[in-house]
Design a protein around this motif. Sequence first.
Motif, PDB file in Angstrom:
ATOM      1  N   GLU A  54      63.661  91.580  60.288  1.00  0.00           N
ATOM      2  CA  GLU A  54      63.792  91.210  61.701  1.00  0.00           C
ATOM      3  C   GLU A  54      65.213  91.526  62.132  1.00  0.00           C
ATOM      4  N   THR A  89      67.437  89.547  64.292  1.00  0.00           N
ATOM      5  CA  THR A  89      68.396  88.513  64.715  1.00  0.00           C
ATOM      6  C   THR A  89      69.556  88.363  63.715  1.00  0.00           C
ATOM      7  N   GLU A 123      53.724  93.087  54.141  1.00  0.00           N
ATOM      8  CA  GLU A 123      52.534  92.280  54.403  1.00  0.00           C
ATOM      9  C   GLU A 123      51.297  93.116  54.111  1.00  0.00           C
ATOM     10  N   ARG A 138      51.811  95.722  60.325  1.00  0.00           N
ATOM     11  CA  ARG A 138      52.270  96.907  59.624  1.00  0.00           C
ATOM     12  C   ARG A 138      53.412  96.548  58.688  1.00  0.00           C
ATOM     13  N   GLU A 158      69.356  89.137  72.154  1.00  0.00           N
ATOM     14  CA  GLU A 158      70.066  87.914  71.744  1.00  0.00           C
ATOM     15  C   GLU A 158      71.150  87.619  72.775  1.00  0.00           C
ATOM     16  N   ARG A 177      56.600  78.530  64.924  1.00  0.00           N
ATOM     17  CA  ARG A 177      57.383  79.728  64.628  1.00  0.00           C
ATOM     18  C   ARG A 177      57.802  79.719  63.156  1.00  0.00           C
ATOM     19  N   TYR A 233      65.516  78.271  64.106  1.00  0.00           N
ATOM     20  CA  TYR A 233      65.303  77.770  65.479  1.00  0.00           C
ATOM     21  C   TYR A 233      65.679  76.305  65.666  1.00  0.00           C
TER      22      TYR A 233
HETATM   23  P1  HAM Z   1      58.817  87.238  64.793  1.00  0.00           P
HETATM   24  O1  HAM Z   1      57.871  86.330  65.490  1.00  0.00           O
HETATM   25  O2  HAM Z   1      58.857  87.179  63.324  1.00  0.00           O
HETATM   26  O3  HAM Z   1      60.257  86.933  65.392  1.00  0.00           O
HETATM   27  O4  HAM Z   1      58.526  88.746  65.230  1.00  0.00           O
HETATM   28  C1  HAM Z   1      58.481  89.099  66.580  1.00  0.00           C
HETATM   29  C2  HAM Z   1      57.306  90.018  66.856  1.00  0.00           C
HETATM   30  O5  HAM Z   1      57.352  91.146  65.975  1.00  0.00           O
HETATM   31  C3  HAM Z   1      55.953  89.401  66.589  1.00  0.00           C
HETATM   32  O6  HAM Z   1      55.518  88.605  67.688  1.00  0.00           O
HETATM   33  C4  HAM Z   1      55.089  90.643  66.443  1.00  0.00           C
HETATM   34  O7  HAM Z   1      54.727  91.167  67.705  1.00  0.00           O
HETATM   35  C5  HAM Z   1      56.027  91.617  65.767  1.00  0.00           C
HETATM   36  N1  HAM Z   1      55.725  91.672  64.318  1.00  0.00           N
HETATM   37  C6  HAM Z   1      56.123  90.828  63.352  1.00  0.00           C
HETATM   38  N2  HAM Z   1      55.637  91.210  62.158  1.00  0.00           N
HETATM   39  C7  HAM Z   1      54.911  92.317  62.368  1.00  0.00           C
HETATM   40  C8  HAM Z   1      54.150  93.211  61.534  1.00  0.00           C
HETATM   41  N3  HAM Z   1      54.063  93.037  60.211  1.00  0.00           N
HETATM   42  N4  HAM Z   1      53.530  94.264  62.115  1.00  0.00           N
HETATM   43  C9  HAM Z   1      53.611  94.469  63.451  1.00  0.00           C
HETATM   44  N5  HAM Z   1      54.319  93.679  64.287  1.00  0.00           N
HETATM   45  C10 HAM Z   1      54.960  92.625  63.762  1.00  0.00           C
HETATM   46  C11 HAM Z   1      61.397  87.559  65.015  1.00  0.00           C
HETATM   47  O8  HAM Z   1      61.430  88.569  64.350  1.00  0.00           O
HETATM   48  C12 HAM Z   1      62.646  86.943  65.598  1.00  0.00           C
HETATM   49  N6  HAM Z   1      63.815  87.693  65.087  1.00  0.00           N
HETATM   50  C13 HAM Z   1      62.613  86.929  67.103  1.00  0.00           C
HETATM   51  C14 HAM Z   1      63.836  86.329  67.714  1.00  0.00           C
HETATM   52  C15 HAM Z   1      64.919  87.004  68.218  1.00  0.00           C
HETATM   53  N7  HAM Z   1      64.088  85.025  67.797  1.00  0.00           N
HETATM   54  C16 HAM Z   1      65.299  84.871  68.382  1.00  0.00           C
HETATM   55  N8  HAM Z   1      65.803  86.054  68.606  1.00  0.00           N
END
Ligand code: HAM
Length: 427
Positions: free
Chosen positions: A84, A86, A115, A122, A131, A258, A263
């Motif tokens: 991710e 952040t 995954e 994916r 941010e 989440r 958080y």
């Molecule tokens: P997250 O919910 O883990 O948050 O990921 C955000 C979005 O990334 C998910 O809602 C989804 O649409 C997409 N996503 C996650 N995993 C996958 C995957 N394996 N394949 C396809 N799409 C995926 C974060 O990553 C936090 N960093 C968000 C954040 C930013 N919170 C505060 N600042």
Amino acid sequence: MSNEELQPLQGMADIGPPEISRWQELEAEARRVLALYGFEEIRTPILERLDLFVRSLGDSTDVVQKEMYSFTDRGGRRLALRPEGTAGAIRYLASKGQDAADARIYYMGPMFRAERPQAGRRRQFHQLGVEALGPPSPEFDAEIIALHTDLLRSWGISRFTVHVNTRGAPGEQATAGRLFREHLLPRQQELCDDCRRRFDVNVLRILDCKNPLCRAIVEAVPPPTDFLSPESKEYLKRVLQVLEAFSIPVTHNARLVRGLDYYVHTIWEITHPALGAQDAIAGGGRYTLEVAGRSLEGVGFAIGMERALMALDAEKPAVESGRAPLVWLVSLGEAARLENLRLLQTLRRHHVASRMCLDARSVKAQFRAADRAGASLVVIRGDAELAKGVFALKNLSTGEQTEVDLSELMRQLMQLRSSAPKPEAVP
Ligand code: HAM
């Protein structure tokens, strides 16, 4: 080479034409909207120290426990492909010290999670993340949720639901978790294997379980938010009030948790009905993150680009891409080929997208190449045209062919250039 060797790794995808033009349109539109809110782009490395993610996301989270691509490099350093954005973004902002005190940044790029691949899930996927640094403030959180929904709408996605909840102030999560666990205790043995493990290490994650029995058990006990302080409940109430003032419809979902540990206070997730089991297009929230002894507070979100594109396809199927019309120069004879090579460069200097076969080929082969490349106009020049100082101009969609001189040719091509589709206006 076997077929398998031609494919990218499982759960990863090549993105090329014509699909890539959709990505480019979304990215360009996002840059425009983000600038309206005062955000600037950063690009941080894809590879970071493993520790950064373990400490930021939390070592009992699914991402850290099961989904990271981590390895030890030749120098014995423990590294990971970012799951991710952040953690890396906050590391970058922490390195800027006071200069980044109220920074507003965004990033776009690939993320990696090991995954089990399925529709919408994916191993390499792409996020657009945002941010904004600053101390807890319900108005601030609501503003970032407003940006989030504005972005999706500017892309043409509108059938989404925003689920909002709170994690409470930093010190309160442990107490809320403990009280939630006490309520679950009598039914602990009925939970699925995963949830029995979560019961001890990260009880709040049980709220995310898709197993119908676990869901029913969780629905029957009070949500952790019930155990938060009156101040934290008031904070959430104010966020919801400001969102109402912004006319942004949201749902308060008391069982939203989440999956990342950083958080505090406001958290949200955006779902879309076209996505099936993996229905979250995006998620975000307020956080406190410690990097190198510095504590940074902020709020942000990330949109999964592949999932946003799936939602967009369901709402607004892809139309003919906004690519500039392509002109193809066809030459008959050596002298004409040399003159066409010169014309090719002149056209490009005048911003007319143009190509030709650089080697000597039959006219038929040149037309085939023009067709393959999706050219819309062909300029034909042979010795006869060269001697007369004219060009045969053929419109490939209508089949119509006319003879024009240089100034008429340039006039028509300039017109073609200015008829290229423009991005849609802001909704
Ligand atoms: P997250 O919910 O883990 O948050 O990921 C955000 C979005 O990334 C998910 O809602 C989804 O649409 C997409 N996503 C996650 N995993 C996958 C995957 N394996 N394949 C396809 N799409 C995926 C974060 O990553 C936090 N960093 C968000 C954040 C930013 N919170 C505060 N600042």
